[in-house]
Write an enzyme that holds these catalytic residues in place. Structure first.
Site, short mmCIF file in Angstrom:
data_model
loop_
_atom_site.label_atom_id
_atom_site.label_comp_id
_atom_site.label_asym_id
_atom_site.label_seq_id
_atom_site.Cartn_x
_atom_site.Cartn_y
_atom_site.Cartn_z
N HIS A 141 -12.63 -33.51 -7.02
CA HIS A 141 -13.91 -32.82 -6.84
C HIS A 141 -14.23 -32.53 -5.37
CE1 HIS A 141 -18.07 -31.76 -7.98
NE2 HIS A 141 -18.41 -32.34 -6.85
N HIS A 166 -12.76 -24.24 -7.12
CA HIS A 166 -12.37 -23.38 -8.22
C HIS A 166 -12.50 -21.92 -7.81
CE1 HIS A 166 -16.73 -23.04 -8.63
NE2 HIS A 166 -16.55 -22.03 -9.45
#
Length: 352
Positions: free
Chosen positions: A118, A171
């Protein structure tokens, strides 16, 4: 590369991409109680501007800046159920739950998760990880271009809250347009006119002209990055393979092998443009990385359009953003706050 395909609880497709054959990602079902996917987007044509517009009112309810421990792009752990059912992954692509495209007019939107970690960014990836992302982009390009409702496949990454990112996980996205996006339609027209006028390819000549100039930022045997002569953004760089290819699927083995090092270097140069924030946090320059590929059903596009990436930041100086105000937003008339030559020098020095 190993590709594993599963179906999420609401009927959307998800693709795991792994560098080895040992992982069995498909053994983890999506345990969320989701309603079947409803694709409500539509496209409308603006006759005054000659452009298609996507209407996607359902996106008002999309996930917005969740806490880090509730990120939907993290792997699933125990009862913390996310978009990715497996407890770990390398690269994942899945249909966007809140797509801008994909209604009765066709098209599709997908999300690409570059890593399960993350707190990382694309620039933090290893060359092997970046190579796997390239393979995923290539596979999705081939699959999506084969769809009869798709004309253009566009990969992009938005990074940073200043850009408008609402999910902090590293992303990108894929838009498979059922029409030509305005910028691509203009490029097809310009390339065709250049061929008619000169008998040559516009993008090949552009790369040749820039390769010997002061705007070169970085290069290796197979790729070159430079600031464009007529840059719109204060800091903007374009990355091209030296041998023109229409899309990701046409890259040869040598171009693929040479890609990770120069792309990671270029992203890191953007991160090095401005002083790091206090407190030891990593410097993360907000940017958009936009991959242009040749579309379908556009006369001459496959032989004229060149695969390339356009990377730019909305930050023009430390603590200052480039706002698209009256002239840029109202008329599409850009004015840059730096010269491309100054920007190229800054990006070259940022890599030292």
């Amino acid at each position: 590369m190993k590709k594993t395909v599963i179906t999420l609880a609401d009927g959307r497709e998800l693709f795991y991409y792994d560098s080895g054959d040992g992982e069995a990602r498909g053994g983890y079902p999506d345990r969320r109680p989701l309603e079947p996917m409803h694709r409500a987007a539509e496209t409308r044509y603006d006759e005054a501007q000659g452009e298609w517009i996507a209407i996607a009112a359902h996106r008002q309810n999309r996930t917005y800046k969740p806490p880090a421990d509730q990120c939907p792009l993290d792997p699933t752990h125990g009862d913390r159920l996310t978009e990715i059912p497996a407890p770990d992954y390398e690269v994942v692509v899945f249909e966007n739950r809140f797509p801008s495209l994909g209604g009765p007019d066709g098209g599709r939107c997908e999300v690409v998760c570059f890593t399960s970690e993350h707190e990382k960014s694309f620039a933090d990836l290893t060359e092997a990880q970046a190579s796997l992302v390239l393979e995923a982009w290539t596979d999705r390009t081939a699959d999506l271009l084969a769809r009869p409702d798709v004309r253009q496949v566009y990969m992009f990454e938005n990074r940073g809250e200043e850009i408008g990112v609402t999910l902090a996980h590293p992303h990108g996205q894929i838009y498979a347009f059922p029409y030509l996006a305005p910028k691509m339609e203009r490029a097809v027209t310009q390339a065709a006119a250049y061929r008619e006028r000169t008998g040559r390819n516009l993008f090949e000549d552009l790369v040749e002209r820039e390769s010997a100039g002061e705007r070169v930022v970085d290069e290796n045997e197979h790729w070159i990055a430079f600031t464009p002569y007529a840059a719109r953004w204060p800091y903007e760089a374009h990355l091209y393979p030296k041998r023109r290819t229409p899309d990701f699927t046409a890259l040869d083995d040598a171009q693929r092998a040479a890609f990770p090092s120069i792309y990671l270097s270029l992203l890191r140069r953007f991160d090095g443009l401005f002083p790091a924030p206090e407190g030891g946090a990593p410097n993360r320059t907000p940017y958009i990385a936009a991959w242009h590929q040749a579309p379908k059903r556009a006369p001459g596009a496959a032989t004229e359009i060149a695969l390339h990436c356009e990377i730019f930041t909305v930050r023009r100086a430390p603590g200052k953003l480039k706002y698209l105000a009256g002239a840029e937003s109202g008329m599409g008339a850009f004015a840059s706050d730096t010269t491309p030559e100054q920007a190229a020098l800054a990006l070259r020095n940022a890599g030292r």
